[in-house]
Design a protein around this motif. Structure first.
Motif, mmCIF file in Angstrom:
data_model
loop_
_atom_site.group_PDB
_atom_site.id
_atom_site.type_symbol
_atom_site.label_atom_id
_atom_site.label_comp_id
_atom_site.label_asym_id
_atom_site.label_seq_id
_atom_site.Cartn_x
_atom_site.Cartn_y
_atom_site.Cartn_z
ATOM 1 N N THR A 200 0.826 -1.371 0.026
ATOM 2 C CA THR A 200 0.076 -0.063 0.018
ATOM 3 C C THR A 200 0.726 1.095 0.078
ATOM 4 O O THR A 200 0.648 2.050 -0.640
ATOM 5 N N ARG A 201 1.816 1.281 0.836
ATOM 6 C CA ARG A 201 2.773 2.579 0.846
ATOM 7 C C ARG A 201 3.784 2.512 -0.197
ATOM 8 O O ARG A 201 4.145 3.599 -0.525
ATOM 9 N N LEU A 202 3.985 1.378 -0.832
ATOM 10 C CA LEU A 202 4.616 1.487 -2.237
ATOM 11 C C LEU A 202 4.060 2.338 -3.091
ATOM 12 O O LEU A 202 4.604 3.076 -3.857
ATOM 13 N N LEU A 203 2.653 2.126 -3.222
ATOM 14 C CA LEU A 203 1.893 2.661 -4.372
ATOM 15 C C LEU A 203 1.354 4.116 -3.978
ATOM 16 O O LEU A 203 1.358 4.848 -4.921
ATOM 17 N N VAL A 204 1.218 3.989 -2.979
ATOM 18 C CA VAL A 204 1.043 5.729 -2.065
ATOM 19 C C VAL A 204 2.188 6.447 -2.887
ATOM 20 O O VAL A 204 3.127 6.390 -2.109
ATOM 21 N N GLY A 205 1.909 7.560 -3.578
ATOM 22 C CA GLY A 205 2.951 8.218 -3.809
ATOM 23 C C GLY A 205 3.878 7.958 -4.928
ATOM 24 O O GLY A 205 4.634 8.495 -5.599
ATOM 25 N N SER A 206 3.582 6.895 -5.664
ATOM 26 C CA SER A 206 4.164 6.467 -6.952
ATOM 27 C C SER A 206 3.827 7.285 -8.270
ATOM 28 O O SER A 206 4.349 6.858 -9.118
ATOM 29 N N GLU A 207 2.905 7.752 -7.852
ATOM 30 C CA GLU A 207 2.411 8.797 -9.208
ATOM 31 C C GLU A 207 2.153 7.718 -10.626
ATOM 32 O O GLU A 207 2.060 8.234 -11.793
ATOM 33 N N GLY A 208 1.483 6.566 -10.248
ATOM 34 C CA GLY A 208 1.019 5.895 -11.418
ATOM 35 C C GLY A 208 2.272 5.319 -12.239
ATOM 36 O O GLY A 208 1.950 4.643 -13.057
ATOM 37 N N THR A 209 3.138 5.142 -11.434
ATOM 38 C CA THR A 209 4.693 4.511 -12.178
ATOM 39 C C THR A 209 4.709 3.346 -11.982
ATOM 40 O O THR A 209 5.662 2.527 -12.720
ATOM 41 N N LEU A 210 4.026 2.644 -11.067
ATOM 42 C CA LEU A 210 4.170 1.289 -10.553
ATOM 43 C C LEU A 210 2.969 0.356 -10.777
ATOM 44 O O LEU A 210 3.074 -0.572 -10.709
ATOM 45 N N GLY A 211 1.947 1.112 -10.626
ATOM 46 C CA GLY A 211 0.625 0.649 -10.624
ATOM 47 C C GLY A 211 -0.394 1.365 -10.805
ATOM 48 O O GLY A 211 -0.404 2.634 -10.608
ATOM 49 N N ILE A 212 -1.640 0.985 -11.471
ATOM 50 C CA ILE A 212 -2.757 2.018 -11.828
ATOM 51 C C ILE A 212 -3.670 1.960 -10.698
ATOM 52 O O ILE A 212 -4.435 0.755 -10.938
ATOM 53 N N ILE A 213 -3.825 2.734 -9.792
ATOM 54 C CA ILE A 213 -5.076 2.515 -8.702
ATOM 55 C C ILE A 213 -6.288 2.784 -9.122
ATOM 56 O O ILE A 213 -6.497 3.768 -10.021
ATOM 57 N N THR A 214 -7.207 1.587 -8.770
ATOM 58 C CA THR A 214 -8.733 1.724 -9.275
ATOM 59 C C THR A 214 -9.587 1.437 -8.053
ATOM 60 O O THR A 214 -10.745 2.436 -8.555
ATOM 61 N N GLU A 215 -9.077 1.271 -7.025
ATOM 62 C CA GLU A 215 -9.892 1.343 -5.953
ATOM 63 C C GLU A 215 -9.344 1.778 -4.494
ATOM 64 O O GLU A 215 -8.013 1.527 -4.477
ATOM 65 N N VAL A 216 -9.718 2.513 -3.753
ATOM 66 C CA VAL A 216 -9.069 3.179 -2.472
ATOM 67 C C VAL A 216 -9.804 2.896 -1.291
ATOM 68 O O VAL A 216 -10.996 3.206 -1.243
ATOM 69 N N THR A 217 -9.161 2.180 -0.267
ATOM 70 C CA THR A 217 -9.871 2.219 0.962
ATOM 71 C C THR A 217 -9.420 3.081 1.903
ATOM 72 O O THR A 217 -8.053 3.247 1.947
#
Length: 471
Positions: A200-217
């Motif tokens: 979670t913390r890896l993708l938060v702040g990754s600006e779409g460069t590591l994965g594309i966020i589709t849902e957020v809890t």
């Protein structure tokens, strides 16, 4: 313009478009007007439009789109509400822009657990409107009505961060599509876990460069019994900052505390028909029980008086608080109105609050020496401040002057143990400073990027270049 080294990256696009049209129908658009809308910001970056724009409606569609794009070496750029300030959604290598505005469902609200799950395109205002009669709210407020997916991707924060934290602290779990099209959920909803890597913390702040966020809890909070806002002016910036530092060190749980310089105060006074003294000014807000709010406010008022603060103005009625914070949040539009016909360079840095006064003092000396206009607003409870600089983008000498000033500002923050960006993110605009800030750790970020996105299709060119050429 395009980046020449990637001019051939989209060579197979002619075969890609029919496949995407079959999948999406009219939700794929390649017209110039739509592409340009998704390829320009309100700030100083030149337009960099994508080759096409798609509007997915489900995570599974995003997965299918990414698989097709990977097979055709097509970059994929996520797009939330278009409020980013450092070129995050611009397309320097072309590619397909994924506009998440049609993924805007609130999937579940669990008020007893103080959390909820939303699709990436839900905006913070939409979420709080939905929550208004359930006794809970989502506190992260970057000012703009940003999407939750974009806020997670850029690790946004804003005016409430001093009490409630940033998106880093308030995202519990994410659903994301990775570069190979696989769908992952980064965590369950437990309030804590010691199980495995913290994706979670890896993708938060990754600006779409590591994965594309589709849902957020995200975490929710109970609506406070009482809220009170106040405005207080000071004779000097240092006195205002000392008030903040003393209040934080005493452990007073201020919900919001914003510093505005005299120029910014004058601008919003004229734009919002206010009569605040044209002086360094703190905007503050207190949350809690009626008794706690009164005690917090009284303690801060005493600290402010010791620092020479004057003209404490209180706003306890909801409509008065709303008017006060609306004026603050309309700051950018106020500056635009004050300088018609100008372009705007918006930047931010963040330093430890003990270094904020000297950093601001040196910055204002620099502004004066350069003859720049730079109204300031700062989330001073966490050492973050923003400057909005009007300029003429057709004037090459003026652009050079702003670029040099921005570089000095960032290096001034780094020298004080700070960061190149407290909340705007890196995008295109701040990436040349990442080596100075992170040193060898930047190389490990690149290792992670190559491992998760070996063909570099996810928002390429943001945060860093894999082949580093800048000095």
């Amino acid at each position: 313009m395009r980046y020449a080294e990637h001019m051939t990256q989209n060579k197979n696009s002619d075969a890609l478009w029919p496949a995407l049209e079959q999948l999406l129908g009219p939700r794929l658009n390649r017209t110039d007007a739509v592409r340009r809308h998704h390829g320009e910001e309100l700030t100083h970056f030149a337009p960099l439009p994508p080759d096409a724009v798609a509007w997915p409606q489900t995570t599974e569609e995003v997965s299918a789109i990414v698989k097709l794009c990977r097979a055709h070496d097509m970059p994929v750029i996520p797009y939330g509400a278009g409020t980013a300030l450092e070129g995050h959604f611009l397309a320097p290598y072309g590619g397909l822009c994924l506009d998440f505005s049609q993924m805007n469902r609130i999937l579940a609200v669990r008020a007893q657990d103080l959390d909820c799950t939303v699709e990436a395109g839900v905006t913070r205002e939409e979420l709080n409107q939905h929550l208004r009669d359930q006794g809970v709210f989502f506190p992260i407020d970057p000012g703009a009505n940003a999407s939750l997916g974009g806020m997670a991707a850029t690790r946004a924060s804003g005016t409430n961060a001093v009490r409630y934290g940033t998106m880093r602290e308030n995202v519990i779990a994410l659903k994301a599509v990775m570069a190979d099209g696989s769908i992952i959920t980064t965590a369950n909803r437990a309030r804590k876990s010691a199980a495995g890597y913290d994706l979670t913390r890896l993708l938060v702040g990754s600006e779409g460069t590591l994965g594309i966020i589709t849902e957020v809890t995200v975490r929710l909070y109970g609506i406070p019994d009482a809220m009170s806002a106040a405005v207080c002016s000071f004779t000097t910036l240092e006195a205002a900052i000392n008030t903040v530092v003393d209040s934080i060190q005493m452990g007073i749980p201020i919900a919001r505390i914003e510093l505005l310089d005299p120029l910014f105060i004058d601008i919003i006074n004229r734009h919002s028909d206010l009569d605040n003294p044209v002086a360094p000014t703190l905007f503050m807000e207190f949350h809690g029980s009626t008794t706690a709010v009164a005690e917090q406010a009284q303690m801060v008022a005493e600290i402010a008086r010791d620092q020479g603060g004057a003209d404490f103005k209180w706003a306890t009625r909801p409509e008065d608080r709303t008017r006060l914070w609306a004026a603050r949040h309309q700051g950018y539009m106020s500056v635009r109105a004050a300088y018609p016909g100008k372009d705007f360079w918006i930047t931010d840095v963040c330093v430890p609050i003990s270094r904020l006064a000297d950093c601001l003092g040196e910055t204002f000396d620099d502004i004066a020496d350069c003859g720049l206009i730079a109204p300031l607003v700062g989330h001073v409870g966490d050492g973050n401040f923003h400057l909005t600089l009007p300029y003429d983008k057709t004037n090459a000498a003026e652009i050079d002057r702003l670029e040099a000033f921005n570089s000095r500002l960032i290096r001034r923050a780094l020298q004080r143990g700070g960061t190149a960006t407290g909340e705007h993110g890196v995008g295109l605009g701040k990436k040349k400073y990442m080596r100075e800030e992170h040193g060898a750790a930047l190389d490990q970020m690149k290792v992670i990027k190559r491992a998760l996105d070996p063909t570099n299709i996810l928002n390429p060119g943001k945060i860093f270049d894999l082949q580093e050429t800048e000095t």
